[in-house]
Write a protein that holds these residues in place. Structure first.
Motif, PDB file in Angstrom:
ATOM      1  N   UNK B 140     -38.528  -7.562  28.430  1.00 40.17           N
ATOM      2  CA  UNK B 140     -38.645  -8.654  29.401  1.00 40.17           C
ATOM      3  C   UNK B 140     -39.697  -8.346  30.465  1.00 40.17           C
ATOM      4  N   UNK B 141     -39.779  -7.079  30.837  1.00 36.76           N
ATOM      5  CA  UNK B 141     -40.829  -6.703  31.791  1.00 36.76           C
ATOM      6  C   UNK B 141     -42.192  -6.636  31.112  1.00 36.76           C
ATOM      7  N   UNK B 142     -42.199  -6.378  29.799  1.00 37.65           N
ATOM      8  CA  UNK B 142     -43.479  -6.249  29.091  1.00 37.65           C
ATOM      9  C   UNK B 142     -44.180  -7.597  28.931  1.00 37.65           C
ATOM     10  N   UNK B 143     -43.394  -8.694  28.971  1.00 33.60           N
ATOM     11  CA  UNK B 143     -43.976 -10.025  28.734  1.00 33.60           C
ATOM     12  C   UNK B 143     -44.385 -10.677  30.050  1.00 33.60           C
ATOM     13  N   UNK B 144     -45.653 -11.030  30.198  1.00 35.19           N
ATOM     14  CA  UNK B 144     -46.026 -11.800  31.386  1.00 35.19           C
ATOM     15  C   UNK B 144     -45.541 -13.248  31.272  1.00 35.19           C
ATOM     16  N   UNK B 145     -45.367 -13.895  32.399  1.00 33.75           N
ATOM     17  CA  UNK B 145     -44.889 -15.283  32.393  1.00 33.75           C
ATOM     18  C   UNK B 145     -45.423 -16.047  33.574  1.00 33.75           C
ATOM     19  N   UNK B 146     -44.745 -17.132  33.944  1.00 33.30           N
ATOM     20  CA  UNK B 146     -45.236 -18.006  35.013  1.00 33.30           C
ATOM     21  C   UNK B 146     -44.700 -17.619  36.387  1.00 33.30           C
ATOM     22  N   UNK B 147     -44.101 -16.439  36.444  1.00 30.19           N
ATOM     23  CA  UNK B 147     -43.740 -15.865  37.747  1.00 30.19           C
ATOM     24  C   UNK B 147     -43.743 -14.353  37.535  1.00 30.19           C
ATOM     25  N   UNK B 150     -39.250  -9.806  35.296  1.00 29.22           N
ATOM     26  CA  UNK B 150     -38.905  -9.896  33.871  1.00 29.22           C
ATOM     27  C   UNK B 150     -38.824 -11.350  33.420  1.00 29.22           C
ATOM     28  N   UNK B 151     -39.304 -11.618  32.224  1.00 34.96           N
ATOM     29  CA  UNK B 151     -39.332 -12.976  31.655  1.00 34.96           C
ATOM     30  C   UNK B 151     -38.359 -13.018  30.475  1.00 34.96           C
ATOM     31  N   UNK B 152     -37.468 -14.000  30.501  1.00 37.04           N
ATOM     32  CA  UNK B 152     -36.541 -14.154  29.384  1.00 37.04           C
ATOM     33  C   UNK B 152     -37.328 -14.580  28.146  1.00 37.04           C
ATOM     34  N   UNK B 153     -37.084 -13.894  27.026  1.00 37.53           N
ATOM     35  CA  UNK B 153     -37.794 -14.212  25.786  1.00 37.53           C
ATOM     36  C   UNK B 153     -36.969 -15.220  25.005  1.00 37.53           C
TER      37      UNK B 153
END
Lengths: 404, 394
Positions: B140-147, B150-153
């Motif tokens: 979750x921390x490895x994936x960048x997102x819109x904030x 951690x990003x939920x996959x």
């Protein structure tokens, strides 16, 4: 003994979706020979992603477009059980490395071509990269939360490269099992496009209408008030998965919501899902009152499923975790040029035929001479082939020519 | 025509995604798969995806907590080549149906276990839902997102790795058994499933430099491949690719109606500010175009480009259809459904969808009867008549 001891795979692939499958088959004990152009794999310049798909292979650098080169390729095929590559449609036929040609040299061959789009069809002549199939398989739409007005989001992990590669590895092993029992080889194929759709395999239509499936929220925290990330007092995060009724009751107990938890509208997972907005706004401020560490201790005591997301510094903490190292989940090897490398280790454990990591990613042509000797070529033959650029082995100009 | 795994019998006790979907690949290539459920049914049958993941197999129920149920299951396991389970480590032994017990009377048996974490790991007893392994394994921390953070996959990544490790491990053990005559215990885990997808991003180097990790490095806002996403008219999105394997007939800028744009080399050597100006021009040009029309024009000029669509929309994609990935399955609960087809194409022994997800215990009479149990005898351990306890939502 390894599970795939005595199995030889010839890997004519380049880039990622080709070579990754053979690498994992190699981890199960097969001998994998990478046939690399004398100019090097076109993906070497990508460094980390490239090296991530190459460990444990032997490498012969070979010009398969030359008459002597293709003969050597055929000798390799004669010695092998599996041929695997990801050439675009028509390329293997042009190079005379197609199944119809190769099965003349090895009648019981298992032959796998992984494609971008597929074997036949309107776009089958196209190559393509992973993001296209994250798009067509619905991944980017769902990951980004486009329905909330967000932009689509690419998953950084190279999802469909890996999916295609793993489909091809499963296919090769099923075909090899069939070959071992019946003596019959066969041709198989997989694609990035199909690999993408596997991630969305919960999608269904009934009478042309989508069957509801979990959707991500605008803030990308999760798919349900009880299956999402919450922000904690210390600006950290906690992931909860209060999926079953007992989990919900336990969670409500820790959060001080026991009375509410037993109300009829929260009685089932489906009804709780319907109340997502209310539960979100109820739970968000409560999670802000304690730190992630405090929550996880309370959750563990009360048997509430939860985890603090780990910030791994791009894998470093995972690759140096004592349990992971001891259990073989981490592989360390020394690359002849780059030095020590670490990557994930064995992904499958076998009680009787354990997996193994055969070695580091090879240099271009590192095993050219050794492989040619095993095919009956003398050192004089090899020197002649080197002189005519039919094959290559690392020399003093290596670093300048290939970097790593 | 016979499938590649013809004659291989698999008992699938697993719940969730990893086991059922992993086993599906074997089921649709000839294996005879029997889903073995507790009397109320697999508690995860409420997932929409279960209709797909559990298809092409038969279903029996058995209460493994009763002596009669354990005996019946053991008798069934004596007829099997493979048992698949996804309980926490040690649960099968506690139920009296662990590998040691089952292999004593059936030494050719392969038992494939899929816990959340590998046995012996300090996390082995931690709860094992997919999202929790996303969190603990660092994805979750490895994936960048819109904030930030951690990003939920949305795509259940750990499970989606395990779905390949399960059929691979079983197939490898079957191949080894051809030589040794013996089965064995095969174990993978959701945690190892997550590690599978770190191939391209987690390579630690003693002597690291930024360039080595540059291509796939995490950035905020999201970097690699994200810049090739464009919005078209009507809020529709496309993803274009830098590479199609074909030679473009016209430049993309020409197709977009943009004049005086730099070529790739000039673009790379332009200043950041100039590059942004060119990017803005391209974005505006995309936004002015109808998506379907533009994709047709780009593809006709040898550019690889795909519409960013929902998974349900993908069933109308001509290449998905050409690949046999749009399948019609008559589901006993939902009726006529459109589902994913068979993604591995073995041309000598083609795979096929055998049937829909069976109802709970649909094949009790057939299978337990085949082992000599009358329906009355079997009722003692199948829990016939008990109501299903399914879980919905997630």
């Amino acid at each position: 003994m390894f599970a795939l001891e005595g199995v030889r795979l010839i890997d004519f692939g380049q880039y990622l979706a080709g070579p990754f499958g053979p690498m994992i088959i190699g981890d199960l004990g097969a001998e994998v020979i990478k046939v690399e152009p004398v100019t090097g794999d076109g993906m070497r310049m990508a460094n980390a992603p490239y090296f991530g798909c190459q460990r444990g292979k032997k490498d012969i650098a070979l010009d398969i477009k030359s008459p002597d080169g293709i003969e050597i390729a055929y000798d390799l095929v004669r010695s092998a059980d599996i041929v695997h590559h990801n050439m675009t449609k028509g390329t293997a036929t042009r190079l005379k490395l197609d199944y119809a040609t190769l099965k003349e040299f090895k009648p019981d061959l298992v032959y796998c071509n992984t494609y971008a789009y597929g074997l036949e069809g309107p776009l089958s002549h196209f190559g393509g990269l992973d993001p296209l199939y994250q798009a067509s398989g619905g991944l980017e739409y769902e990951a980004g939360g486009v329905q909330h007005g967000n932009e689509p989001l690419y998953y950084r992990f190279g999802m469909t490269d890996a999916s295609n590669a793993m489909l091809s590895a499963v296919g090769c092993l099923m075909a090899l099992f069939h070959q071992r029992r019946t003596g019959e080889g066969q041709e198989l194929w997989t694609s990035l496009m199909d690999g993408g759709l596997v991630f969305s395999s919960d999608a269904m239509l009934v009478d042309g209408e989508p069957v509801p499936r979990p959707r991500i929220d605008k803030d990308q925290t999760g798919i349900d008030a009880l299956y999402r990330l919450y922000r904690t007092q210390d600006d950290d995060w906690i992931q909860i998965a209060a999926v079953q009724d007992a989990d919900w009751l336990a969670l409500a107990g820790v959060l001080g919501l026991s009375e509410l938890a037993t109300e009829p509208r929260f009685a089932t997972a489906a009804s709780r899902h319907e109340q997502r907005a209310e539960l979100d706004s109820l739970l968000e401020p409560i999670f802000r009152t304690r730190t992630a560490r405090q929550w996880i201790l309370a959750f563990d005591d009360a048997a509430v499923p939860g985890e603090i997301p780990m910030e791994t510094r791009d894998g470093e903490t995972v690759l140096f975790d004592a349990d992971n190292v001891e259990l073989g989940l981490v592989a360390e090897y020394e690359h002849p040029v780059r030095g020590l490398m670490r990557q994930f280790g064995n992904l499958i454990d076998f009680s009787d035929t354990p997996g193994h990591i055969a070695g580091p990613p090879p240099m271009v042509g590192q095993h050219t001479r050794e492989i040619l000797r095993s095919l009956g070529r003398t050192d004089a033959d090899v020197d002649d082939l080197l002189a005519r650029n039919v094959v290559y082995e690392p020399d003093e100009g290596y670093i300048e020519r290939f970097g790593y | 025509m016979a499938g590649a795994l013809d004659g291989v019998r698999i008992l699938d006790l697993s719940w969730g995604i990893a086991g059922p979907l992993g086993v599906l690949m074997l089921a649709e290539h000839g294996a005879d798969v029997i889903k073995v459920e507790p009397p109320g049914g697999d508690p995860f049958r409420g997932y929409s995806g279960a209709h797909v993941w559990n298809r092409s197999r038969r279903s029996v129920t058995v209460d493994l907590k009763t002596d009669a149920g354990r005996a019946a299951f053991t008798a069934l396991a004596d007829t099997a080549d493979v048992v698949v389970e996804s309980f926490r480590p040690g649960v099968m032994d506690r139920l009296g149906v662990g590998y040691e017990t089952l292999s004593a009377t059936n030494p050719r048996l392969i038992v494939c276990s899929i816990p959340a974490y590998p046995p012996g790991h300090r996390w082995a007893d931690r709860p094992g839902y997919d999202a929790l392994v996303q969190a603990s394994s660092g994805q979750q921390w490895a994936q960048p997102g819109w904030r930030m953070g951690p990003i939920f996959l949305h795509m259940p990544m750990p499970s989606m790795g395990s779905i390949f490790l399960v059929p691979m491990g079983i197939s490898a053990a079957l191949i080894a058994r051809e030589k040794t005559g013996r089965g064995q215990q095969v174990t993978t885990s959701l945690f190892q499933g997550a590690l599978l997808y770190t191939t391209q991003i987690w390579l630690w180097l003693e002597d690291a430099d930024a360039a080595f990790h540059g291509l796939m490095a995490k950035t905020y806002p999201p970097g690699v491949h994200q810049q090739m996403i464009f919005e078209c008219a009507n809020g529709e999105w496309v993803h274009t690719s830098v590479m199609s394997g074909l030679t473009p007939k016209r430049s993309m800028d020409d197709i977009l109606g943009l004049d005086d744009m730099p070529d790739a080399y000039a673009f790379m050597s332009a200043s950041a500010e100039e590059r942004q100006q060119y990017t803005d021009l391209r974005r505006a040009a995309f936004k002015a175009r109808d998506r379907a029309e533009l994709i047709g024009e780009l593809q006709a000029n040898n550019y690889a480009v795909e519409a960013i669509i929902t998974a349900e929309e993908s069933f109308d994609h001509p290449q998905i259809i050409a690949n046999g990935m749009r399948a019609t399955v008559h589901d006993p609960v939902l009726g006529e459904t459109t589902q994913m087809g068979v993604p591995i194409k073995l041309l000598g022994t083609p795979g096929t969808i055998v049937g829909p997800q069976p109802t709970v215990g649909e094949h009790n009479d057939e299978i337990w009867g085949g082992l000599g149990y009358s329906p009355a005898d079997a009722a003692a351990f199948t829990g016939a008549g008990s109501s299903p306890t399914t879980t919905g939502g997630t």
